[in-house]
Design a protein around this motif. Structure first.
Motif, PDB file in Angstrom:
ATOM      1  N   GLN A 106       2.013   0.132 -15.014  1.00  0.00           N
ATOM      2  CA  GLN A 106       0.549   0.062 -15.058  1.00  0.00           C
ATOM      3  C   GLN A 106      -0.080   1.444 -15.006  1.00  0.00           C
ATOM      4  OE1 GLN A 106      -0.874  -2.641 -12.029  1.00  0.00           O
ATOM      5  NE2 GLN A 106       0.499  -4.278 -12.693  1.00  0.00           N
ATOM      6  N   ALA A 107       0.582   2.374 -14.304  1.00  0.00           N
ATOM      7  CA  ALA A 107       0.070   3.748 -14.207  1.00  0.00           C
ATOM      8  C   ALA A 107       0.438   4.584 -15.433  1.00  0.00           C
ATOM      9  CB  ALA A 107       0.610   4.404 -12.940  1.00  0.00           C
ATOM     10  N   ASP A 108       1.041   3.924 -16.447  1.00  0.00           N
ATOM     11  CA  ASP A 108       1.459   4.618 -17.674  1.00  0.00           C
ATOM     12  C   ASP A 108       2.475   5.715 -17.371  1.00  0.00           C
ATOM     13  OD1 ASP A 108       1.374   4.606 -20.386  1.00  0.00           O
ATOM     14  OD2 ASP A 108      -0.366   5.919 -20.575  1.00  0.00           O
ATOM     15  N   GLY A 109       3.339   5.420 -16.393  1.00  0.00           N
ATOM     16  CA  GLY A 109       4.307   6.425 -15.972  1.00  0.00           C
ATOM     17  C   GLY A 109       5.527   6.524 -16.865  1.00  0.00           C
ATOM     18  N   VAL A 110       5.816   5.468 -17.649  1.00  0.00           N
ATOM     19  CA  VAL A 110       7.040   5.468 -18.460  1.00  0.00           C
ATOM     20  C   VAL A 110       7.062   6.650 -19.420  1.00  0.00           C
ATOM     21  CG1 VAL A 110       8.430   4.163 -20.104  1.00  0.00           C
ATOM     22  CG2 VAL A 110       7.238   2.967 -18.258  1.00  0.00           C
ATOM     23  N   LYS A 111       5.926   6.898 -20.060  1.00  0.00           N
ATOM     24  CA  LYS A 111       5.888   7.984 -21.049  1.00  0.00           C
ATOM     25  C   LYS A 111       6.036   9.360 -20.397  1.00  0.00           C
ATOM     26  CE  LYS A 111       0.847   8.649 -21.197  1.00  0.00           C
ATOM     27  NZ  LYS A 111      -0.360   8.536 -22.049  1.00  0.00           N
ATOM     28  N   LEU A 112       5.823   9.450 -19.085  1.00  0.00           N
ATOM     29  CA  LEU A 112       5.968  10.725 -18.392  1.00  0.00           C
ATOM     30  C   LEU A 112       7.429  11.113 -18.211  1.00  0.00           C
ATOM     31  CD1 LEU A 112       3.250  10.204 -15.615  1.00  0.00           C
ATOM     32  CD2 LEU A 112       3.010  11.414 -17.791  1.00  0.00           C
ATOM     33  N   LEU A 113       8.317  10.123 -18.264  1.00  0.00           N
ATOM     34  CA  LEU A 113       9.746  10.394 -18.115  1.00  0.00           C
ATOM     35  C   LEU A 113      10.376  10.882 -19.414  1.00  0.00           C
ATOM     36  CD1 LEU A 113      10.849   7.276 -16.012  1.00  0.00           C
ATOM     37  CD2 LEU A 113      10.515   9.604 -15.173  1.00  0.00           C
ATOM     38  N   GLU A 121      12.603  -1.451  -6.773  1.00  0.00           N
ATOM     39  CA  GLU A 121      11.602  -2.357  -6.210  1.00  0.00           C
ATOM     40  C   GLU A 121      10.739  -2.934  -7.332  1.00  0.00           C
ATOM     41  OE1 GLU A 121      11.050  -3.102  -3.036  1.00  0.00           O
ATOM     42  OE2 GLU A 121      12.486  -1.742  -2.078  1.00  0.00           O
ATOM     43  N   PRO A 122      10.635  -4.258  -7.449  1.00  0.00           N
ATOM     44  CA  PRO A 122       9.800  -4.867  -8.499  1.00  0.00           C
ATOM     45  C   PRO A 122       8.361  -4.358  -8.488  1.00  0.00           C
ATOM     46  CG  PRO A 122      11.175  -6.540  -7.464  1.00  0.00           C
ATOM     47  CD  PRO A 122      11.352  -5.279  -6.654  1.00  0.00           C
ATOM     48  N   LEU A 123       7.781  -4.194  -7.295  1.00  0.00           N
ATOM     49  CA  LEU A 123       6.398  -3.736  -7.223  1.00  0.00           C
ATOM     50  C   LEU A 123       6.260  -2.317  -7.756  1.00  0.00           C
ATOM     51  CD1 LEU A 123       3.474  -4.114  -6.340  1.00  0.00           C
ATOM     52  CD2 LEU A 123       4.105  -3.287  -4.068  1.00  0.00           C
ATOM     53  N   VAL A 124       7.260  -1.475  -7.492  1.00  0.00           N
ATOM     54  CA  VAL A 124       7.211  -0.101  -7.980  1.00  0.00           C
ATOM     55  C   VAL A 124       7.303  -0.080  -9.509  1.00  0.00           C
ATOM     56  CG1 VAL A 124       8.400   2.129  -7.985  1.00  0.00           C
ATOM     57  CG2 VAL A 124       8.130   0.881  -5.851  1.00  0.00           C
ATOM     58  N   ARG A 125       8.182  -0.895 -10.071  1.00  0.00           N
ATOM     59  CA  ARG A 125       8.296  -0.959 -11.531  1.00  0.00           C
ATOM     60  C   ARG A 125       6.962  -1.373 -12.143  1.00  0.00           C
ATOM     61  NH1 ARG A 125      13.976  -4.374 -11.774  1.00  0.00           N
ATOM     62  NH2 ARG A 125      15.321  -2.768 -10.894  1.00  0.00           N
ATOM     63  N   SER A 126       6.362  -2.410 -11.566  1.00  0.00           N
ATOM     64  CA  SER A 126       5.081  -2.896 -12.072  1.00  0.00           C
ATOM     65  C   SER A 126       4.002  -1.829 -11.962  1.00  0.00           C
ATOM     66  CB  SER A 126       4.669  -4.150 -11.295  1.00  0.00           C
ATOM     67  OG  SER A 126       3.380  -4.573 -11.670  1.00  0.00           O
ATOM     68  N   SER A 127       3.892  -1.198 -10.790  1.00  0.00           N
ATOM     69  CA  SER A 127       2.867  -0.171 -10.585  1.00  0.00           C
ATOM     70  C   SER A 127       3.106   1.033 -11.487  1.00  0.00           C
ATOM     71  CB  SER A 127       2.867   0.278  -9.112  1.00  0.00           C
ATOM     72  OG  SER A 127       2.546  -0.786  -8.254  1.00  0.00           O
ATOM     73  N   PHE A 128       4.366   1.382 -11.674  1.00  0.00           N
ATOM     74  CA  PHE A 128       4.707   2.545 -12.499  1.00  0.00           C
ATOM     75  C   PHE A 128       4.327   2.304 -13.955  1.00  0.00           C
ATOM     76  CE2 PHE A 128       7.885   5.368 -14.627  1.00  0.00           C
ATOM     77  CZ  PHE A 128       7.429   6.568 -14.094  1.00  0.00           C
ATOM     78  N   ASP A 176       0.820  -1.207   0.000  1.00  0.00           N
ATOM     79  CA  ASP A 176       0.000   0.000   0.000  1.00  0.00           C
ATOM     80  C   ASP A 176       0.858   1.263   0.000  1.00  0.00           C
ATOM     81  OD1 ASP A 176      -2.563  -1.134  -0.064  1.00  0.00           O
ATOM     82  OD2 ASP A 176      -2.489  -1.555   2.080  1.00  0.00           O
ATOM     83  N   VAL A 177       1.950   1.229   0.758  1.00  0.00           N
ATOM     84  CA  VAL A 177       2.855   2.376   0.777  1.00  0.00           C
ATOM     85  C   VAL A 177       3.406   2.640  -0.614  1.00  0.00           C
ATOM     86  CG1 VAL A 177       5.048   3.257   1.643  1.00  0.00           C
ATOM     87  CG2 VAL A 177       3.496   2.092   3.203  1.00  0.00           C
ATOM     88  N   LEU A 178       3.901   1.579  -1.275  1.00  0.00           N
ATOM     89  CA  LEU A 178       4.520   1.749  -2.585  1.00  0.00           C
ATOM     90  C   LEU A 178       3.509   2.170  -3.646  1.00  0.00           C
ATOM     91  CD1 LEU A 178       6.998  -1.273  -2.634  1.00  0.00           C
ATOM     92  CD2 LEU A 178       7.500   1.127  -2.196  1.00  0.00           C
ATOM     93  N   LYS A 179       2.337   1.565  -3.642  1.00  0.00           N
ATOM     94  CA  LYS A 179       1.325   1.929  -4.626  1.00  0.00           C
ATOM     95  C   LYS A 179       0.855   3.370  -4.424  1.00  0.00           C
ATOM     96  CE  LYS A 179      -0.359  -2.774  -5.430  1.00  0.00           C
ATOM     97  NZ  LYS A 179      -1.459  -3.745  -5.204  1.00  0.00           N
ATOM     98  N   GLY A 180       0.701   3.753  -3.150  1.00  0.00           N
ATOM     99  CA  GLY A 180       0.324   5.136  -2.865  1.00  0.00           C
ATOM    100  C   GLY A 180       1.373   6.118  -3.327  1.00  0.00           C
ATOM    101  N   LEU A 181       2.638   5.767  -3.094  1.00  0.00           N
ATOM    102  CA  LEU A 181       3.732   6.624  -3.545  1.00  0.00           C
ATOM    103  C   LEU A 181       3.737   6.764  -5.062  1.00  0.00           C
ATOM    104  CD1 LEU A 181       6.734   5.590  -1.281  1.00  0.00           C
ATOM    105  CD2 LEU A 181       5.867   7.891  -1.563  1.00  0.00           C
ATOM    106  N   VAL A 182       3.586   5.648  -5.766  1.00  0.00           N
ATOM    107  CA  VAL A 182       3.615   5.684  -7.228  1.00  0.00           C
ATOM    108  C   VAL A 182       2.488   6.561  -7.772  1.00  0.00           C
ATOM    109  CG1 VAL A 182       3.258   4.306  -9.318  1.00  0.00           C
ATOM    110  CG2 VAL A 182       4.805   3.492  -7.538  1.00  0.00           C
ATOM    111  N   GLU A 183       1.290   6.438  -7.195  1.00  0.00           N
ATOM    112  CA  GLU A 183       0.171   7.265  -7.643  1.00  0.00           C
ATOM    113  C   GLU A 183       0.488   8.747  -7.463  1.00  0.00           C
ATOM    114  OE1 GLU A 183      -3.346   6.089  -5.612  1.00  0.00           O
ATOM    115  OE2 GLU A 183      -3.315   4.035  -6.395  1.00  0.00           O
ATOM    116  N   TRP A 184       1.051   9.090  -6.308  1.00  0.00           N
ATOM    117  CA  TRP A 184       1.366  10.494  -6.040  1.00  0.00           C
ATOM    118  C   TRP A 184       2.479  10.988  -6.954  1.00  0.00           C
ATOM    119  CZ3 TRP A 184       5.433  13.532  -4.246  1.00  0.00           C
ATOM    120  CH2 TRP A 184       5.093  14.825  -3.844  1.00  0.00           C
ATOM    121  N   LEU A 185       3.497  10.164  -7.176  1.00  0.00           N
ATOM    122  CA  LEU A 185       4.623  10.567  -8.020  1.00  0.00           C
ATOM    123  C   LEU A 185       4.179  10.775  -9.464  1.00  0.00           C
ATOM    124  CD1 LEU A 185       7.306   8.137  -6.551  1.00  0.00           C
ATOM    125  CD2 LEU A 185       7.233  10.618  -6.263  1.00  0.00           C
ATOM    126  N   CYS A 186       3.340   9.887  -9.974  1.00  0.00           N
ATOM    127  CA  CYS A 186       2.834  10.060 -11.339  1.00  0.00           C
ATOM    128  C   CYS A 186       1.984  11.319 -11.452  1.00  0.00           C
ATOM    129  CB  CYS A 186       2.021   8.832 -11.769  1.00  0.00           C
ATOM    130  SG  CYS A 186       3.027   7.369 -12.111  1.00  0.00           S
TER     131      CYS A 186
END
Length: 480
Positions: free
Chosen positions: A233-240, A224-231, A188-198
């Motif tokens: 899934q959140a379509d974060g790659v194109k944001l970089l 972190e594998p979970l962060v990569r996966s969540s990132f 939950d911590v990591l998923k919450g962080l990823v959502e906020w960062l995106c």
């Protein structure tokens, strides 16, 4: 307890506020004033916090007050010594204040102290995972609706990154088995962080610091594998990708370096690589490495390119973009980093190998398309088939379709024999070769050639049919 996470990192905790005022209110929540750009860590740490008042109201203990008096407003070297001697006690005090005290100025002050402590020595983040804190939820104080997002995000990223690998299970912080209180889960911590960062990358809450803070935290978390996966899934790659561009100022160079560091970490994760292949990340990386003089930026980009080289069609694109010449130019420069020099050598060799393979396949492709098939060395070279088998998938298996057409139309015995042989090689080397060749209706055409007057054609058509039927027999055997 962790139900706060998604709504707080996405900003929905501000939902009662009218849309017109939400952004201003959010800025005040994050930076403590209506003019966030003016509030700095140094300004926060100049405040005088009434610790004695908090002890009187029993929000901190007498021991906590003594520790704070010894620590607060002291020199950096003196505080470092206190942390070396009894860092765990200070972590307990800081966490308890964040958990129990809600006054914004005090929360900002303690977060600034923790940020300062971890920035000076990131290894101190391990203190938050000490066994004596097993019954403490050391993540939750940074996830409540009054926390200062920027500092809390940075601190959480450091603490999460420093956790022992034994805490990769569903519960963080080594929660005691007899604990009645649910602890904040690492997922939950990591998923919450990823959502906020995106969200920060898309629409930063601060024009100058929002994106750098988000990228800085991602650079720490994407291992972190979970962060990569969540990132992903959140379509974060194109944001970089838009952040990868040549930089000149120290601040922009650091942002570029950390962005490229994120891409390097993602280059170890196959789903992320697939996303990278659909963006303009590769040409941007090559443009950066071509023009950058900062060694750490060049190193991380070269390491990323080395990782991507064997994946999909990246090698062909790198060659088209002139990377071999750029690598030669880079090798001629005086770099002090041995890892960079080694990576440049490996990248150069990999590009040379791919140039050879691409050249040989280009020759083969031209031969097939012209219908001038002959027993040139590449046809019977196992390395050619192993290294180029995926190239046969181009343009919906165009080369295979042409080979099959040759079986129907050519009167040249040599071309027919070679075409049959090549089809047999494809069946042998491609994981789905038998199925693909069958779907393309090649079997009937090859079988007609088994009675051909030319022995060479008969021999190679038989070889092709054997491989087709061997695959079918083996498949039926597995099903029994």
């Amino acid at each position: 307890m962790i139900c706060f996470v998604s709504r707080l990192f996405t900003g929905s905790a501000l939902s009662p506020v009218h849309n017109d005022t939400r952004e201003k209110y959010s800025a005040k929540l994050v930076f403590g004033s209506m003019e966030p750009a003016e509030l700095t860590t140094e300004q926060v740490l100049r405040r005088d916090i009434p610790w004695e008042t908090y002890m009187t109201t029993k929000l901190i203990s007498g021991t906590g007050l003594q520790l704070l008096r010894r620590y607060d407003k002291k020199s950096e070297s003196y505080r470092a010594q206190l942390l070396d001697d009894d860092g765990l006690s200070y972590v307990r005090v800081f966490v308890s204040i964040l958990r129990d005290i809600f006054k914004e100025e005090t929360v900002e002050y303690v977060l600034a102290l923790i940020d300062e402590m971890l920035t000076a020595n990131p290894k101190r983040a391990r203190l938050f995972h000490d066994n004596s804190l097993a019954d403490e939820d050391t993540y939750e104080p940074f996830l409540s609706n009054w926390f200062i997002q920027e500092k809390s995000c940075k601190i959480l990223a450091l603490i999460v990154s420093a956790r022992p690998k034994s805490q990769d299970g569903p519960v963080s912080n080594g929660e005691a088995s007899n604990s009645k209180r649910k602890s904040t889960t690492i997922d939950d911590v990591l998923k919450g962080l990823v959502e906020w960062l995106c969200a920060q990358l898309k629409n930063p809450s601060h024009p100058g610091r929002g994106i750098p803070v988000a990228v800085n935290c991602l650079a720490a978390l994407l291992k972190e594998p979970l962060v990569r996966s969540s990132f992903v899934q959140a379509d974060g790659v194109k944001l970089l990708t838009p952040l990868i561009s040549p930089a000149s100022t120290q601040q922009s160079i650091q942002l570029l370096y950390e962005t490229c560091l994120c891409v390097w970490l993602l280059s170890f994760y196959e789903p992320a690589i697939e996303y990278l292949a659909t963006t303009r990340t590769l040409p941007r990386l090559i443009e950066v490495v071509k023009s950058s003089t900062k060694e750490k930026v060049v190193r991380v980009v070269v390491l990323t390119l080395r990782n991507l080289l064997p994946k999909g069609t990246f090698a062909a694109h790198m060659i088209d973009l002139g990377l071999p010449q750029i690598v030669q130019s880079l090798k001629a420069q005086a770099w002090s980093d041995e890892d960079l020099l080694e990576a440049l050598n490996q990248l150069e060799e990999g590009l040379k190998d791919n140039i050879k393979r691409l050249s040989s396949f280009d020759k083969y492709k031209q031969e097939v398309l012209l219908g001038h098939l002959d027993w040139s060395p590449m046809h019977k070279d196992p390395l050619f088939w192993r290294d180029n088998i995926n190239n046969f998938e181009e343009n919906d298996f165009q080369i295979l379709r042409v080979l099959i057409t040759i079986l129907d139309t050519s009167s040249d015995s040599r071309a027919l024999a070679v075409a049959c042989f090549d089809l047999s090689q494809f069946i042998q080397h491609h994981p789905a070769g038998r199925i693909i060749v069958t779907d393309l209706k090649a079997k009937e055409r090859v079988m007609k050639l088994m009675n051909h007057e030319n022995a060479e054609v008969t021999k190679n058509s038989l070889l092709c049919i054997q491989r087709l039927f061997l695959g079918a027999k083996y498949a039926s055997f597995l099903q029994v």
